[in-house]
Design a protein around this motif. Structure first.
Motif, PDB file in Angstrom:
ATOM      1  N   MET A 137       0.858  -1.176   0.000  1.00  0.00           N
ATOM      2  CA  MET A 137       0.000   0.000   0.000  1.00  0.00           C
ATOM      3  C   MET A 137       0.898   1.230   0.000  1.00  0.00           C
ATOM      4  O   MET A 137       1.840   1.314   0.773  1.00  0.00           O
ATOM      5  N   LEU A 138       0.585   2.181  -0.851  1.00  0.00           N
ATOM      6  CA  LEU A 138       1.309   3.451  -0.888  1.00  0.00           C
ATOM      7  C   LEU A 138       0.341   4.579  -0.558  1.00  0.00           C
ATOM      8  O   LEU A 138      -0.720   4.692  -1.179  1.00  0.00           O
ATOM      9  N   PHE A 162       3.144   4.151   8.873  1.00  0.00           N
ATOM     10  CA  PHE A 162       2.982   3.409   7.621  1.00  0.00           C
ATOM     11  C   PHE A 162       4.148   2.439   7.451  1.00  0.00           C
ATOM     12  O   PHE A 162       3.962   1.274   7.103  1.00  0.00           O
ATOM     13  N   TRP A 189       3.759  -0.399   4.844  1.00  0.00           N
ATOM     14  CA  TRP A 189       3.201   0.461   3.810  1.00  0.00           C
ATOM     15  C   TRP A 189       4.247   1.488   3.410  1.00  0.00           C
ATOM     16  O   TRP A 189       5.126   1.833   4.197  1.00  0.00           O
ATOM     17  N   SER A 207       5.045   5.472   1.736  1.00  0.00           N
ATOM     18  CA  SER A 207       4.439   6.803   1.687  1.00  0.00           C
ATOM     19  C   SER A 207       5.328   7.730   0.876  1.00  0.00           C
ATOM     20  O   SER A 207       6.520   7.471   0.698  1.00  0.00           O
ATOM     21  N   MET A 242      -5.258   4.485   9.038  1.00  0.00           N
ATOM     22  CA  MET A 242      -4.925   3.120   8.607  1.00  0.00           C
ATOM     23  C   MET A 242      -5.996   2.123   9.052  1.00  0.00           C
ATOM     24  O   MET A 242      -6.378   1.238   8.283  1.00  0.00           O
TER      25      MET A 242
END
Length: 142
Positions: free
Chosen positions: A1-2, A30, A35, A37, A103
């Motif tokens: 996930m970005l 994140f 994840w 970012s 999140m």
């Protein structure tokens, strides 16, 4: 996930360093979850060093010549690569708690968008504090 943190900015060179720093700090939640970012700043035709400050901070900078907050947000959003976009004003300090809650909502599957209440802090000059209009908190007058 970005997650893409999009920051529209018009003449925000003064505030941008703290905003970017806070976003980086908050983004560690994140990282901890695996994840990714990114931070994208849209310089909205600033007359100060907004773009230079953002570049010096190591974030991606895009330019929007039309002076309008919506146009600037849209330009930052178009430049973003994330699956989720987080729009943060250039004078705002986001927290890890905010991103952690975001999140939770994302992974719940029940969320397609959101917003958050804003807490305002009034910062007074030292003159105002000296006149009894502020409270000294360890050197910071509010």
């Amino acid at each position: 996930m970005l997650i893409s943190i999009a920051i529209p900015a018009f003449n925000e060179a003064k505030y941008l360093p703290e905003t970017i720093s806070a976003a980086r700090c908050a983004s560690r939640v994140f990282d901890a979850a695996g994840w990714g970012s990114e931070i994208v700043v849209c310089d909205n035709n600033s007359t100060d060093d907004t773009a230079g400050v953002a570049k010096a901070a190591g974030v991606r900078v895009v330019f929007e010549p039309f002076n309008q907050i919506a146009a600037s947000r849209n330009a930052a959003g178009r430049a973003a690569n994330g699956e989720w976009l987080v729009f943060v004003d250039a004078d705002t300090r986001v927290s890890p708690e905010l991103f952690r809650e975001m999140m939770r909502e994302i992974v719940s599957g029940d969320c397609i968008g959101g917003g958050t209440p804003v807490k305002f802090c009034l910062l007074y000059t030292s003159d105002a504090a000296d006149e009894g209009l502020g409270v000294d908190l360890g050197g910071r007058r509010i």
